[in-house]
Each structure stands twice: as C-alpha cells, then as structure tokens.
Design a protein around this motif. Structure first.
Motif: not given
Length: 195
Positions: A145-146, A149
């Motif tokens: 997820d990071y 992003s």
C-alpha cells in the motif's frame, strides 16, 4: 528477466551482487532528484509525500543495501573498485540531467518511470516461500500500500501538471519518459550480461 528470477529464488547470489552494486550507485543521484522535486513542487501538500519517501530511501532502502552486501560477501573494496556499467552511467546522467534542469515535468517523468516500473514488476511476481531476505526485501520495498501511494503521488502530480505545459515541454516530458524506460530496461538486462 532478472527480477523474475529474484522472486523465484533462482537468481545466483553473484548476479544479485553485481546488480545491487550497480543499483546502489543510483542512491545519491536519486535522492538529489527526489529532493529537487520536493523543492520544485507547487505546494506543501505536494512536498510532504515526497519528503516521506526520501526518508525511506535514505533509511530502510539504504540499510537493505548494506545488509545485503554483508550477506552476499561484498566488501567495501569490491564496491569501490567495480566501475559503473554503461547502463548505470546512462541512468545516472538521466537523473542528474533532470535534477539540474529544475524542470518539474522532467523530474516527474524520470521518477514516474523509475518507481512505476518497479511497482508493476513487484505486483506481478509471486515470491516463492523461504526466499532469502536479500531477495524478498528487495521485492517488498517495491510493493504494498505505501509504495502504491508513492507511485500514485508521482503520477497524479504529473497528470495535474500536464495541462499547464507548453507543447515543447510536453515533448520534453515524452522524451524523458521514453529515455527512462529504455534506460531501466537496459539496466535490468545489464546484470545478466557476462563481463
């Protein structure tokens, strides 16, 4: 492809060492490029995600390299004495040129390719169980997820900037993007080339 072999656990340690020695050479120029983007970003809101990513590059990613070199038996003398591969030099020149241009669209073009290409690779591979940390952590640094992003942040900023660019700036962006794609592909192939 070398990165697929990494996920499969079939990449020889010597080939990985050769690849990581060259890839680590990007860290300084990449951090300057990312810092230049942070400085050129249009707002504080646009700077914060870049600053957080820069902190990760200079901490977790750099620490991975140091631990991997130790595990693979790559000492400082070998790292210093190994010359830059032509593919490394090409990508360094591309990153340094984007940084020194002070043109946000060029910085974003090169950074988008660098991170988006690794994200695409890391999302499509399935690491086999029991991979050594030298293999698995390199994959994990480029997925999740990071990291998603980060890629979204870079792409969104470029998408927002695009309508404000002149025709010549759009052409510059396309050339930088294409050159970065070609440089990335050549770099991945480099580690498999015999000396």
């Amino acid at each position: 492809m070398i990165l697929d072999e990494l996920a499969a656990g079939t990449l020889p340690n010597e080939t990985l060492a050769k690849y990581l020695i060259q890839d680590h050479r990007f860290l300084d120029s990449f951090s300057v490029l990312l810092a230049s983007l942070i400085a050129a970003a249009p707002s504080l809101e646009d700077r914060i995600p870049g600053a957080k990513f820069l902190a990760l590059i200079l901490s977790e990613e750099n620490t991975y390299f140091e631990r991997a070199f130790e595990s693979l038996g790559v000492d400082d003398a070998r790292r210093r004495s190994t010359p830059d591969a032509p593919e490394t030099t090409r990508f360094l020149e591309l990153m340094d040129g984007a940084s020194h241009s002070r043109k946000l669209h060029l910085m974003l073009a090169v950074l988008c390719v660098a991170e988006w290409s690794y994200q695409t690779w890391a999302k499509r591979v399935f690491p086999v169980p029991g991979l050594a940390f030298t293999h698995l952590e390199w994959i994990d640094l480029h997925r999740g997820d990071y990291f998603d992003s980060v890629v979204t942040y870079l792409r969104d900023m470029l998408d927002r900037l695009a309508p404000t660019l002149s025709e010549s700036e759009k052409a510059e962006t396309q050339v930088a993007f294409r050159d970065a794609v070609l440089a990335e592909k050549a770099f991945w192939a480099m580690a498999r080339r015999e000396p």
